[in-house]
Design an enzyme around this catalytic site. Structure first.
Site, PDB file in Angstrom:
ATOM      1  N   LYS A  35      41.071  33.784  40.559  1.00 42.78           N
ATOM      2  CA  LYS A  35      40.478  32.217  40.138  1.00 42.78           C
ATOM      3  C   LYS A  35      39.307  32.319  39.924  1.00 42.78           C
ATOM      4  O   LYS A  35      38.267  32.804  40.900  1.00 42.78           O
ATOM      5  CB  LYS A  35      41.540  31.233  41.060  1.00 42.78           C
ATOM      6  CG  LYS A  35      41.333  31.107  42.286  1.00 42.78           C
ATOM      7  CD  LYS A  35      40.284  30.000  41.942  1.00 42.78           C
ATOM      8  CE  LYS A  35      39.173  29.890  43.620  1.00 42.78           C
ATOM      9  NZ  LYS A  35      37.748  30.705  43.627  1.00 42.78           N
TER      10      LYS A  35
ATOM     11  N   ASP B 240      34.497  27.105  39.137  1.00 50.97           N
ATOM     12  CA  ASP B 240      34.160  28.016  40.286  1.00 50.97           C
ATOM     13  C   ASP B 240      35.057  27.001  41.491  1.00 50.97           C
ATOM     14  O   ASP B 240      35.448  27.608  42.297  1.00 50.97           O
ATOM     15  CB  ASP B 240      33.114  27.945  40.816  1.00 50.97           C
ATOM     16  CG  ASP B 240      31.934  29.715  40.961  1.00 50.97           C
ATOM     17  OD1 ASP B 240      32.428  30.533  41.720  1.00 50.97           O
ATOM     18  OD2 ASP B 240      31.800  30.128  39.843  1.00 50.97           O
TER      19      ASP B 240
END
Length: 326
Positions: free
Chosen positions: A95, A176
């Site tokens: 992800k 992030d």
């Protein structure tokens, strides 16, 4: 269930964490690929992996690999996932799924064309505390959920040359770190109907501190924070009409939570002990889906991953973060 044979694409820190958990869970890792053969060989030696490849192309062409974990920076997720899918490999993609929704759609459609699994490695969704939390919400223990709050805030670096501050690599706190609270809000409240965001940007143009408020389609509201320059509690709270759930930091990793009634009475305290960091649960789910002949799951369907990228796109639009194309 027979273990799939995993290939690891890239050898950075997240690849080490995931592979360690795979090995702890007794899964089969047969190959690793890096742009540098010596890096792949060192990684293979560390984890007892039979095959080390000096290119991603050689990794995805390896007949001993069934599924590839894409562990590159997210600026390179599309390229790595497409390479694996075109070679007939299922993919678990770190992800966030991609840089933006258009790239996410490209992965979804390519996987569908090849009849393969493409799954975002949002490992939080598969952890025991999140499984139990969804059960509690489904049972109506805290009533109708009205509010969600969560933060992922860390003091990482202000170095402009660091990957986190490099727009060419999709740098910024939002993709992030902020992906965790955003995905969490989606998990609990569903799709947002309204989004408001504000941020501070680094000299490089990457976001460093972001505040997000969303009104969701079901009427609930979420308040989310993320930062790469200041460390907070990294906790979360779900508030309903009959009570609340307080999730301890770090909310997106294996942790504890408490359920309180509307009068503040403790209803339940959830604790769990697991081996490793907890990244193996997403891998086990991916293997289960493939064993069942499925190319998508219910915990985080690929369409939801695409839609979450759309939410992140809108947040970036509002805060003025633009990634270079080329």
């Amino acid at each position: 269930m027979t273990s799939l044979r995993w290939g690891i694409l890239a050898t950075g820190g997240i690849a080490h964490a995931f592979t360690s958990d795979l090995k702890t869970a007794g899964r089969t890792v047969t190959a690793v690929g890096s742009r540098r053969l010596d890096s792949a060989q060192a990684f293979a030696e560390q984890y007892g992996i039979p095959h080390a490849h000096g290119s991603y192309e050689d990794l995805v062409a390896d007949p001993e690999v069934d599924i590839v974990y894409i562990a590159t920076p997210h600026s390179h997720h599309l390229a790595g996932a497409a390479l694996a899918l075109e070679h007939g490999k299922h993919v678990l993609i770190e992800k966030p799924l991609t840089l933006d929704a258009d790239q996410a759609v490209a992965i979804r459609d390519l996987a569908a064309d090849h009849g393969l699994l493409a799954m975002e490695a949002m490992w939080t969704r598969y952890l025991p505390h999140m499984v139990r939390l969804r059960e509690i919400l489904a049972d109506g223990v805290i009533g109708e959920v009205r509010l969600v709050s969560a933060d992922h805030t860390q003091n990482i670096t202000d170095d402009p040359s660091h990957r986190l501050n490099d727009l060419a690599l999709g740098g910024g706190a939002l993709l992030d770190l902020g992906i965790y609270p955003v995905s969490f809000a989606w998990d609990v409240l569903g799709a947002p109907a309204e989004i408001r965001a504000t941020a501070q940007l680094a000299s490089t143009g990457a976001d460093t501190d972001v505040a997000i408020a969303m009104v969701h389609a079901n009427g609930g509201v979420s308040s989310l924070l993320t930062s790469s320059r200041a460390a907070g509690a990294n906790a979360a709270q779900v508030v309903g009409t009959k009570g609340r759930i307080e999730i301890d930091g770090v909310f997106y990793a294996p942790t504890t939570f408490r359920v309180f009634g509307a009068d503040g009475t403790l209803v339940e305290e959830f604790r769990t002990e697991i081996d490793g960091r907890g990244m193996q649960f997403q891998a086990l789910h991916a293997e289960q889906l493939v064993a069942q002949g499925r190319t998508d799951g219910d915990i985080l369907p690929i369409d939801e991953s695409v839609a979450i990228m759309g939410t992140l796109d809108e947040i970036r639009r509002q805060i003025g973060v633009v990634y270079p194309r080329g």
